[in-house]
Design a protein around this motif. Structure first.
Motif, PDB file in Angstrom:
ATOM      1  N   ARG A 196      -2.903   1.094  -4.574  1.00  0.00           N
ATOM      2  CA  ARG A 196      -4.093   1.866  -4.925  1.00  0.00           C
ATOM      3  C   ARG A 196      -3.873   3.299  -4.455  1.00  0.00           C
ATOM      4  O   ARG A 196      -3.053   3.533  -3.570  1.00  0.00           O
ATOM      5  N   PRO A 197      -4.626   4.249  -4.977  1.00  0.00           N
ATOM      6  CA  PRO A 197      -4.550   5.623  -4.438  1.00  0.00           C
ATOM      7  C   PRO A 197      -5.337   5.724  -3.135  1.00  0.00           C
ATOM      8  O   PRO A 197      -6.393   6.346  -3.065  1.00  0.00           O
ATOM      9  N   TYR A 198      -4.816   5.099  -2.095  1.00  0.00           N
ATOM     10  CA  TYR A 198      -5.524   5.009  -0.821  1.00  0.00           C
ATOM     11  C   TYR A 198      -5.796   6.390  -0.231  1.00  0.00           C
ATOM     12  O   TYR A 198      -5.047   7.344  -0.452  1.00  0.00           O
ATOM     13  N   HIS A 199      -6.860   6.445   0.546  1.00  0.00           N
ATOM     14  CA  HIS A 199      -7.139   7.669   1.289  1.00  0.00           C
ATOM     15  C   HIS A 199      -5.979   7.934   2.244  1.00  0.00           C
ATOM     16  O   HIS A 199      -5.486   7.030   2.915  1.00  0.00           O
ATOM     17  N   ARG A 200      -5.556   9.156   2.286  1.00  0.00           N
ATOM     18  CA  ARG A 200      -4.418   9.503   3.138  1.00  0.00           C
ATOM     19  C   ARG A 200      -4.681   9.154   4.605  1.00  0.00           C
ATOM     20  O   ARG A 200      -3.780   8.727   5.329  1.00  0.00           O
ATOM     21  N   GLN A 201      -5.924   9.340   5.038  1.00  0.00           N
ATOM     22  CA  GLN A 201      -6.230   9.026   6.437  1.00  0.00           C
ATOM     23  C   GLN A 201      -6.224   7.516   6.683  1.00  0.00           C
ATOM     24  O   GLN A 201      -5.968   7.074   7.804  1.00  0.00           O
ATOM     25  N   LYS A 202      -6.485   6.733   5.660  1.00  0.00           N
ATOM     26  CA  LYS A 202      -6.379   5.273   5.803  1.00  0.00           C
ATOM     27  C   LYS A 202      -4.919   4.884   6.046  1.00  0.00           C
ATOM     28  O   LYS A 202      -4.615   4.068   6.932  1.00  0.00           O
TER      29      LYS A 202
END
Length: 504
Positions: free
Chosen positions: A43-49
């Motif tokens: 998925r295009p995960y949040h970078r901070q995740k």
């Protein structure tokens, strides 16, 4: 015989079941953690995740080494390749894994063709095992959270006087819905500066190899158990006393209000739910805190969190594909770019997520999910978006939370009615409407709030289905007070908002 342990990225605590099963042989038990590039690209995960999970994994690997475990930390293209290489290299004859919290990952794990037996141990990061939840649910006409929560209070003896709840009632939710009137001064959250390990992960995520979302810096989340414990202490001391009354309120510029900010750490394993519950309960006794604050917080952990996990493993496997209202509209582009919407409530919420990967539960339910529901967005696209962008998101959380609670796509398995609301709710519980170009009081006209015309269009389109939900009958009668011309204008506005594509 060589038993090896694979620790998943959301199982980062030394008391987890697989580690405990070999605690007496730590010097001879190989341990594996895998940082999978393929998983990060699902998925295009949040970078901070991505930074949070990988940094927490790397910190935990170091803690295990210092405790005497033999740890392999693999930065690999995918899970399977690294796992098979490790099994062969270390001569593993039995693979031990604590059961994954996410059902799809559990199915994948069981499907692997491994050169050694796989032993799955019960996941002790939750208070209820799936089998126990199933036993509780069996034969019930409905699976309402309230009854499950009461069972949990009794089972673990939390805020109880004998068999009765302290304060004479189970739930103080009515006292926790104050609108944000006047000047509020929430305490600032506890953040941390990245250390060298975290900085190296930030460099990896910034490398451009990942199709990710959101801002990566400033990154200020806790990444170790010691830091997570500091956040817990800070919440109990400085935030829990004021948590209750305004836990549903939304204020411009206040991203966290009095909320705990503990869910990312709970869901990674850095904190255990029972230690969090006991800390809040003890503060009630020691500090004489308001019961509505303490009970309201404990309900989120002992009630809601455990309930979602149990339900995620109880429902049929087709649950994530449920679509009760047959909504199929694609996710609007502004969900990925907050600057592309003129709706201030959505802009404020989406901007906060871009910056931190976080929004509190009412922003998630009554701004994001509410809009998605009444605007007819695809439940599956919305759930995938929630999973990608939130720093505390996992399958077991989001599939039930979004499909069931937020979008009522399960037809009422989880919620007793759809959580649909007009702009009146947003205007009451936030200050967003004061700075918005749309009017929260108008249903039609160029400055009518989209929450209003979408809300009434939703009720009108689905009136037949909604009439079967007993709690909706009073609201639906208001449709009879509207003229055909007004309902037609409401319908036209709902269509034109998405550039003329009808809601299906």
């Amino acid at each position: 015989m060589t038993s090896g342990i694979w620790i998943l990225g959301d199982q980062l605590f030394e008391e987890q079941a697989a580690l405990q099963s070999c605690v007496g042989q730590r010097e001879t038990t190989p341990i594996l953690l895998i940082e999978s590039a393929a998983h990060a690209q699902e998925r295009p995960y949040h970078r901070q995740k991505l930074v949070l999970v990988w940094s927490a994994m790397r910190h935990f690997a170091e803690e295990l080494r210092q405790a005497g475990w033999h740890v392999t930390y693999a930065i690999a293209p995918d899970f399977q390749t690294a796992l098979l290489d490790w099994i062969q290299t270390h001569g593993i004859t039995e693979l031990r894994v604590m059961k994954p919290a996410d059902r799809p990952f559990l199915t994948w794990l069981r499907s692997l063709s491994l050169p050694c037996p796989l032993t799955l141990l019960p996941n002790n990061h939750f208070l209820w095992q799936p089998e126990e939840f199933s036993a509780w649910a069996k034969g019930r006409k409905n699976l309402l959270l309230e009854y499950f929560y009461r069972e949990g209070r009794q089972r673990f003896g939390v805020l109880m006087e004998g068999k009765q709840p302290i304060g004479g009632q189970w739930n103080f939710d009515k006292e926790n819905r104050k609108p944000p009137k006047g000047k509020l001064n929430p305490p600032k959250p506890l953040w941390f500066e990245p250390d060298d390990i975290t900085l190296s992960v930030i460099d990896r995520v910034q490398s451009g190899k990942f199709s990710a979302y959101g801002e990566i810096e400033p990154f200020r989340w806790a990444v170790s158990r010691s830091q997570a414990l500091q956040v817990l202490d800070h919440f109990i001391r400085d935030r829990l006393p004021g948590f209750g009354s305004y836990q549903d309120a939304m204020v411009t510029g206040e991203l966290t209000m009095w909320h705990a900010l503990l869910s990312p750490y709970l869901n990674l394993g850095l904190l255990h739910p029972l230690e969090v519950i006991r800390a809040a309960e003890q503060a009630y006794y020691d500090e004489n805190l308001d019961l509505n604050s303490v009970e309201g917080f404990i309900r989120q952990v002992l009630g809601w969190r455990e309930y979602l996990y149990g339900l995620a493993h109880y429902v049929d496997e087709d649950y994530p594909q449920r679509n009760y209202f047959q909504h199929h509209r694609p996710l609007p582009d502004f969900f990925w770019d907050a600057d592309r919407t003129e709706m201030n409530c959505l802009h404020q919420t989406l901007k906060a997520i871009e910056q931190t990967g976080y929004a509190h539960h009412i922003q998630r339910l009554m701004i994001l999910s509410n809009f998605a529901l009444i605007a007819g967005l695809s439940p599956q696209e919305v759930e995938q978006w929630f999973h990608a962008v939130f720093i505390d998101a996992y399958d077991w959380v989001m599939q039930t939370n979004v499909i069931g609670m937020g979008l009522f796509a399960d037809g009422g398995i989880l919620a007793s009615k759809p959580y649909a609301a007009s702009a009146n709710y947003v205007n009451k519980m936030s200050d967003y409407c004061k700075s918005c170009r749309y009017s929260p009081t108008k249903r039609t006209g160029d400055d009518a709030c989209p929450f209003n015309f979408f809300y009434w269009d939703f009720l009108n389109r689905h009136r037949t289905k909604l009439e079967t939900q007993g709690r909706m009958s009073f609201i639906l009668k208001n449709l009879d007070k509207m003229s055909p011309d007004e309902l037609g204008e409401i319908r036209r506005r709902a269509i034109e908002f998405f550039e003329g594509e009808p809601i299906r």
